[in-house]
Design a protein around this motif. Structure first.
Motif, short mmCIF file in Angstrom:
data_model
loop_
_atom_site.label_atom_id
_atom_site.label_comp_id
_atom_site.label_asym_id
_atom_site.label_seq_id
_atom_site.Cartn_x
_atom_site.Cartn_y
_atom_site.Cartn_z
N ILE A 42 0.83 -1.20 0.00
CA ILE A 42 0.00 0.00 0.00
C ILE A 42 0.87 1.25 0.00
CG2 ILE A 42 -1.66 1.35 1.36
CD1 ILE A 42 -2.95 -1.33 2.17
N VAL A 43 1.92 1.26 0.80
CA VAL A 43 2.83 2.41 0.84
C VAL A 43 3.47 2.62 -0.53
CG1 VAL A 43 5.02 3.23 1.82
CG2 VAL A 43 3.26 2.29 3.33
N GLN A 44 3.89 1.54 -1.16
CA GLN A 44 4.50 1.63 -2.48
C GLN A 44 3.50 2.19 -3.51
OE1 GLN A 44 6.09 -2.09 -3.94
NE2 GLN A 44 6.29 -1.31 -6.01
N LEU A 45 2.27 1.68 -3.49
CA LEU A 45 1.26 2.13 -4.44
C LEU A 45 0.85 3.58 -4.16
CD1 LEU A 45 -0.84 -1.14 -4.56
CD2 LEU A 45 0.53 -0.19 -6.43
N LYS A 46 0.81 3.97 -2.89
CA LYS A 46 0.47 5.36 -2.57
C LYS A 46 1.52 6.30 -3.15
CE LYS A 46 -0.61 8.65 1.04
NZ LYS A 46 -0.85 8.91 2.47
N SER A 47 2.78 5.92 -3.06
CA SER A 47 3.85 6.74 -3.61
C SER A 47 3.67 6.93 -5.12
CB SER A 47 5.19 6.08 -3.30
OG SER A 47 6.24 6.76 -3.94
N VAL A 48 3.31 5.86 -5.81
CA VAL A 48 3.07 5.92 -7.26
C VAL A 48 1.88 6.84 -7.54
CG1 VAL A 48 2.36 4.57 -9.28
CG2 VAL A 48 4.10 3.66 -7.72
N LEU A 49 0.80 6.67 -6.78
CA LEU A 49 -0.40 7.49 -6.99
C LEU A 49 -0.11 8.97 -6.76
CD1 LEU A 49 -2.96 5.13 -5.25
CD2 LEU A 49 -3.12 5.92 -7.63
N VAL A 50 0.64 9.30 -5.73
CA VAL A 50 0.96 10.70 -5.44
C VAL A 50 1.77 11.30 -6.58
CG1 VAL A 50 2.34 12.20 -3.92
CG2 VAL A 50 0.77 10.51 -2.93
N LYS A 51 2.74 10.53 -7.10
CA LYS A 51 3.54 11.04 -8.22
C LYS A 51 2.66 11.24 -9.46
CE LYS A 51 7.65 10.33 -11.03
NZ LYS A 51 7.26 11.47 -11.80
N LEU A 52 1.81 10.28 -9.77
CA LEU A 52 0.90 10.41 -10.91
C LEU A 52 0.00 11.64 -10.75
CD1 LEU A 52 -0.16 6.68 -11.42
CD2 LEU A 52 1.11 8.08 -13.06
N ARG A 53 -0.55 11.82 -9.56
CA ARG A 53 -1.43 12.96 -9.30
C ARG A 53 -0.68 14.27 -9.50
NH1 ARG A 53 -2.71 14.01 -3.28
NH2 ARG A 53 -0.56 14.63 -3.50
N ASP A 54 0.51 14.36 -8.93
CA ASP A 54 1.30 15.58 -9.05
C ASP A 54 1.67 15.86 -10.51
OD1 ASP A 54 1.07 15.76 -6.30
OD2 ASP A 54 3.15 15.17 -5.90
N ASP A 55 2.01 14.81 -11.26
CA ASP A 55 2.34 14.98 -12.68
C ASP A 55 1.13 15.48 -13.47
OD1 ASP A 55 4.90 14.10 -12.14
OD2 ASP A 55 4.62 12.10 -13.05
N LEU A 56 -0.05 14.95 -13.18
CA LEU A 56 -1.26 15.38 -13.89
C LEU A 56 -1.62 16.82 -13.55
CD1 LEU A 56 -3.42 12.14 -13.74
CD2 LEU A 56 -2.46 13.22 -15.78
N ALA A 66 -7.44 16.35 -22.07
CA ALA A 66 -7.55 16.98 -20.75
C ALA A 66 -8.70 16.35 -19.97
CB ALA A 66 -7.76 18.49 -20.89
N GLU A 67 -9.81 16.06 -20.64
CA GLU A 67 -10.95 15.43 -19.97
C GLU A 67 -10.57 14.03 -19.48
OE1 GLU A 67 -15.47 13.90 -20.93
OE2 GLU A 67 -14.54 15.33 -22.29
N ALA A 68 -9.88 13.27 -20.31
CA ALA A 68 -9.44 11.92 -19.92
C ALA A 68 -8.49 12.01 -18.73
CB ALA A 68 -8.76 11.22 -21.09
N GLU A 69 -7.60 13.00 -18.75
CA GLU A 69 -6.67 13.17 -17.63
C GLU A 69 -7.40 13.59 -16.36
OE1 GLU A 69 -3.64 15.80 -19.16
OE2 GLU A 69 -2.69 14.18 -20.28
N ARG A 70 -8.44 14.43 -16.49
CA ARG A 70 -9.23 14.81 -15.30
C ARG A 70 -9.96 13.61 -14.73
NH1 ARG A 70 -9.83 19.56 -18.22
NH2 ARG A 70 -11.77 18.90 -19.19
N ASN A 71 -10.48 12.74 -15.60
CA ASN A 71 -11.13 11.51 -15.13
C ASN A 71 -10.14 10.62 -14.39
OD1 ASN A 71 -13.63 12.27 -16.16
ND2 ASN A 71 -13.32 11.19 -18.08
N ALA A 101 0.53 19.14 -12.67
CA ALA A 101 1.54 19.96 -13.33
C ALA A 101 1.25 20.09 -14.83
CB ALA A 101 2.93 19.37 -13.12
N LYS A 102 0.82 19.00 -15.44
CA LYS A 102 0.48 19.02 -16.87
C LYS A 102 -0.70 19.94 -17.13
CE LYS A 102 0.50 15.36 -20.29
NZ LYS A 102 0.27 13.93 -20.48
N GLU A 103 -1.71 19.88 -16.28
CA GLU A 103 -2.88 20.74 -16.45
C GLU A 103 -2.49 22.21 -16.25
OE1 GLU A 103 -6.84 21.96 -17.09
OE2 GLU A 103 -5.80 20.11 -17.57
N HIS A 104 -1.67 22.47 -15.26
CA HIS A 104 -1.22 23.85 -15.02
C HIS A 104 -0.43 24.37 -16.23
CE1 HIS A 104 0.13 27.39 -12.90
NE2 HIS A 104 1.37 27.10 -13.25
N ALA A 105 0.45 23.54 -16.77
CA ALA A 105 1.24 23.95 -17.93
C ALA A 105 0.33 24.21 -19.13
CB ALA A 105 2.27 22.88 -18.28
#
Length: 133
Positions: free
Chosen positions: A17-31, A71-76, A33-37
């Motif tokens: 769970i800790v490992q997967l949470k780390s992956v999820l947080v990185k994916l969330r932050d990347d998305l 963008a819609e797919a990324e928001r989903n 950042a992409k939306e902001h850009a």
């Protein structure tokens, strides 16, 4: 000797769970950042007044439409990631369980798609049901 049946996925360990949470947080932050850009670069803001050639206008409108769909797919996807993170943070044992059956989803599937809501078997059943309709 009978063929070996695939084993039922097991519930996740705390380490998984800790490992997967780390992956999820990185994916969330990347998305995020992409939306902001995308917003900063003005990917959504092209005016018809800026383009006089009809071919160029059609091309720009197509590009805008593609960008909006992406963008819609990324928001989903972001919504599913945030839901998964809320389940992990709730620490109530619901993360990693299929929302359709309550069975464990399995670590291997979650490594590929850590925001998955359903076990592979239930997801396939859902997709078969959709195709039948």
């Amino acid at each position: 000797m009978p063929p070996k049946m695939p084993s039922q996925p097991q519930e996740l360990t705390r380490e998984e769970i800790v490992q997967l949470k780390s992956v999820l947080v990185k994916l969330r932050d990347d998305l995020y950042a992409k939306e902001h850009a995308r917003k900063t670069e003005g990917a959504y803001e092209i005016s018809r007044d800026d383009i006089s050639d009809e071919t160029d206008l059609a091309s720009v409108e197509t590009d805008q439409e593609v960008n909006m769909k992406l963008a819609e797919a990324e928001r989903n996807k972001l919504s599913l990631i945030e839901k998964a993170l809320r389940k992990i943070d709730a620490n109530d044992g619901t993360y990693g369980l299929c929302e359709g059956t309550g069975d464990p989803i399995g670590f291997k599937r979650l490594q590929i798609q850590p925001w998955a809501l359903y076990s592979l078997r239930h997801q396939e059943d859902l997709e078969r049901g959709r195709r039948a309709n």
